[in-house]
Write a protein that holds these residues in place. Structure first.
Motif, PDB file in Angstrom:
ATOM      1  N   ASP A 190       0.853  -1.205   0.000  1.00 20.29           N
ATOM      2  CA  ASP A 190       0.000   0.000   0.000  1.00 20.29           C
ATOM      3  C   ASP A 190       0.885   1.251   0.000  1.00 20.29           C
ATOM      4  O   ASP A 190       0.740   2.128   0.849  1.00 20.29           O
TER       5      ASP A 190
ATOM      6  N   ASP B  73      -3.483  -2.945  -2.130  1.00 20.15           N
ATOM      7  CA  ASP B  73      -4.570  -1.968  -1.991  1.00 20.15           C
ATOM      8  C   ASP B  73      -4.683  -1.100  -3.247  1.00 20.15           C
ATOM      9  O   ASP B  73      -3.726  -0.965  -4.014  1.00 20.15           O
ATOM     10  N   ASN B  74      -5.859  -0.532  -3.441  1.00 21.69           N
ATOM     11  CA  ASN B  74      -6.088   0.535  -4.427  1.00 21.69           C
ATOM     12  C   ASN B  74      -5.847   0.105  -5.860  1.00 21.69           C
ATOM     13  O   ASN B  74      -5.211   0.833  -6.643  1.00 21.69           O
TER      14      ASN B  74
HETATM   15 MG    MG Z   1      -4.190   2.363   0.218  1.00 21.27          MG
END
Ligand code: MG
Ligand code: SAH
Ligand code: DHB
Length: 222
Positions: free
Chosen positions: A139, A165-166
């Motif tokens: 992340d 993430d993301n």
């Molecule tokens: Mg993130």
């Protein structure tokens, strides 16, 4: 469906299943007060990470991208008393805030926050013989997502779980022609994962307080 509704539903889930305690609330408050960007995982996503770490029976966690230590605290809380977590953070000011937050949460013996660009600190970890880690959460700077997955693999064992993430960013992941390095990096990461025989993976789209985004979940198979 709109952002207000996603936010309201996240609040409903969070109040029931992932309520903030003093240490988590203070972590976010002090991070904001110190001027850190408000981009930590949502409370119910933090709880997801906590559950994944405990479902894996993980005893060691590697995080790339600490910020103020909010996701760090959620994951470290799922470790046994003799568990170990290393979180890598480029920005020394973020790392200082995170260390204070982690200490207040009573986790300073479990978590080490290491300052530096992760592409410098990851080889250090390898040289030190750190790992294999049971769980890795990626992340940080999205342009390096393929490098971070490659490093996670080097510091893994069969059964290690890797979460990125993301990976959706409002749907930007589909923009094949973009010159946004976060998107090209994350697309290169997906291509690497899809070709990598040592990884078995899926990805999910999410909505909530953090808008429309998503997670990649992978398991090291060999
Ligand atoms: Mg993130
Ligand atoms: N995991 C945190 C959020 C991390 S935000 C949480 O959910 O609570 C991304 C963080 O990655 C920022 O603190 C940023 O400073 C850090 N970062 C950016 N580039 C980095 C790099 N090259 N190496 C390590 N950390 C980096
Ligand atoms: C950003 C980074 C994150 O890790 C996140 O979860 C949300 C936003 C960002 O850099 O904008």
């Amino acid at each position: 469906m709109n952002q207000d509704q996603w936010t309201a539903v996240d609040r409903y889930f969070t109040e029931l299943l992932a309520p903030a305690d003093e240490a988590l609330a203070a972590t976010l408050a002090d991070s904001t007060a110190a001027g850190l960007p408000e981009i930590a995982v949502a409370p119910n996503q933090g709880k997801l990470l906590n559950l994944l770490v405990s479902m894996c029976g993980a005893r060691s966690v590697l995080e790339i991208g600490t910020l103020g230590g909010y996701s760090t605290i959620w994951m470290a809380r799922a470790l046994p008393a003799d568990g170990r977590m290393i979180s890598l953070e480029y920005n020394p000011a973020h790392a200082d805030v995170a260390r204070a937050n982690i200490a207040r949460a009573g986790l300073e013996k479990v978590v080490e926050v290491r300052t530096g660009a992760a592409l410098d600190t990851l080889p250090e970890l390898q040289t030190e013989g750190a790992g294999p880690f049971d769980f890795v959460f990626i992340d940080a700077d999205k342009v390096n997502n393929p490098n971070y997955v490659a490093w996670a693999l080097k510091l893994s064992r069969p059964g290690t779980v890797i979460v990125v993430d993301n990976v959706v960013r409002g749907g930007a992941i589909l923009e094949a022609e973009t010159d946004d390095p976060a998107v090209t990096g994350t697309r290169a990461m997906f291509e690497l994962v899809s070709r990598e025989p040592r990884l078995d993976a899926t990805a999910l789209q999410t909505v909530g307080v953090k808008d429309y985004d998503g997670l990649l979940l992978a398991r090291v198979v060999a």
